[in-house]
Scaffold this active site. Structure first.
Site, PDB file in Angstrom:
ATOM      1  CB  CYS A   1      -0.888   0.036   1.220  1.00  0.00           C
ATOM      2  SG  CYS A   1      -1.952   1.482   1.418  1.00  0.00           S
TER       3      CYS A   1
ATOM      4  CB  CYS B   1      -0.780   2.667   3.912  1.00  0.00           C
ATOM      5  SG  CYS B   1      -2.128   2.052   3.325  1.00  0.00           S
ATOM      6  CG  ASP B   2       3.226   1.537   4.032  1.00  0.00           C
ATOM      7  OD1 ASP B   2       2.770   1.895   5.265  1.00  0.00           O
ATOM      8  OD2 ASP B   2       3.342   0.157   3.996  1.00  0.00           O
TER       9      ASP B   2
END
Ligand code: NDP
Length: 314
Positions: free
Chosen positions: A132, A135-136
């Site tokens: 992801c 997200c990261d």
């Protein structure tokens, strides 16, 4: 015990759109979805949903959720374990917490991220290996990262990562990317990005976190690439296991076979969105199929319970 007219399993674009329509048809409606928003939550920016020239996937899905909640439709954030057909023709839906009953079922369970399956990938998941980018990405400021994949997810992840990382390598197994031309062109024009075609990743290396990836074809003289982040964006597999015990037909990819009205081969069971056997899978097509499925379920109940077909606008 409450008997719902429809239980919608999955709270992505298809499930939530279906809920809005079902409720407005006067159906007693329940949505069950462990991850409200689904995989679209992970999409950095959605730029092809009409009405929203550019909106983070998560924000778009929160708008869907607000819309559903504004109609007082309950959303249970639970994991559905089984769906079974009862002798009286209703369906039982068992989650880890409760058992629910409905006259019709819509399966809109979408997909889950595909894993590459190479040595080191699982061991270093969360330690530099990620599924992801949204997200990261921010964790990789000033670092070098690689992304494997050649579709829109890979292109989007690479464009996003280029805003944070110092260098981005996109590893594509074919001699071309299948991403939308606009997404691909942005990548090609980004000087922080190298696209390595006809190359596969065979191993992820690192002691306690990602240090290198091993390639099938050398890049600048080496078949090892030093990176601190490795993003796997190689598509998704459908989550259709619930359909099997119901006798719902699926194809060789596990996709639920639906007709133009989102009906499966089992009476009272519908499917919509990425879990279905449609070729084109987008937020907008999921939403449209959810609408169609809700209408089909409504029509089915109208005929069954009142002996008349549902008619709107034609
Ligand atoms: P796709 O299935 O479209 O693409 C998967 C990519 O990963 C392909 O390039 C495929 O290669 C590659 N791949 C698959 N398995 C492997 C492997 N084992 N090793 C190396 N490469 C591999 O998935 P996406 O997640 O990119 O997209 C899913 C859907 O969502 C698509 O319909 C897409 O258009 C849509 N989407 C749209 C976005 C948008 O902004 N419009 C954003 C994100 C997704 P190959 O080409 O060789 O098969």
């Amino acid at each position: 015990m409450d008997v719902y007219d429809i239980i919608i399993i999955g709270a992505g674009s298809a499930g939530m759109s279906a809920a809005i329509y079902a409720k407005r048809f006067g159906m007693k409606t329940l949505v069950i979805g462990k991850v409200v928003g689904g995989l679209l939550n992970d999409s950095h920016n959605v730029e092809n949903y009409p009405g929203f020239p550019s909106i983070p996937g998560f924000d778009l899905m929160m708008r869907f959720k607000e819309h559903v909640e504004s109609l007082s439709i309950p959303i249970k954030e639970e994991w559905v374990e089984t769906v079974t057909k009862n002798d009286d023709g209703t369906f039982s839906v068992k989650t880890e917490k409760e058992r629910y009953t409905a006259k019709t079922i819509l399966i809109a369970t979408g997909t889950k991220h595909r894993h590459l399956g190479v040595p080191g990938e699982e061991r270093l998941a969360g330690k530099g290996v990620s599924y992801c980018a949204t997200c990261d990405a921010a964790f990789f400021k000033g670092k070098d990262v690689a992304i494997v994949g050649g579709g829109d997810s890979a292109a989007q992840a690479a464009n996003l990562l280029a805003q944070h990382a110092s260098h981005v390598y996109v590893i594509v197994r074919k001699d071309h990317m299948r991403a939308e031309p606009l997404n691909r062109e942005r990548l090609e024009q980004n000087e922080k990005v190298d696209i390595l075609y006809e190359t596969k990743v065979v191993e992820v290396l690192g002691e306690n976190s990602v240090e290198k990836i091993k390639l099938t074809k050398p890049f600048k003289g080496s078949d090892e690439l030093a990176v601190q982040g490795f993003f796997v964006e190689i598509g998704a597999d459908v989550q259709s296991e619930l359909a099997k015990p119901l006798g719902v037909e699926r194809n060789e990819r596990g996709e639920i076979i639906i007709d133009a009205e989102s009906r499966t081969n089992v009476e009272g069971v519908y499917a919509a969105g990425d879990v279905g056997n449609r070729k084109f899978k987008q937020a907008i097509t999921g939403a449209a199929e959810g609408c169609i499925a809700a209408f089909s379920a409504y029509d089915y109940l109208q005929r069954k319970e009142h002996g008349r077909e549902a008619r709107f606008g034609y």
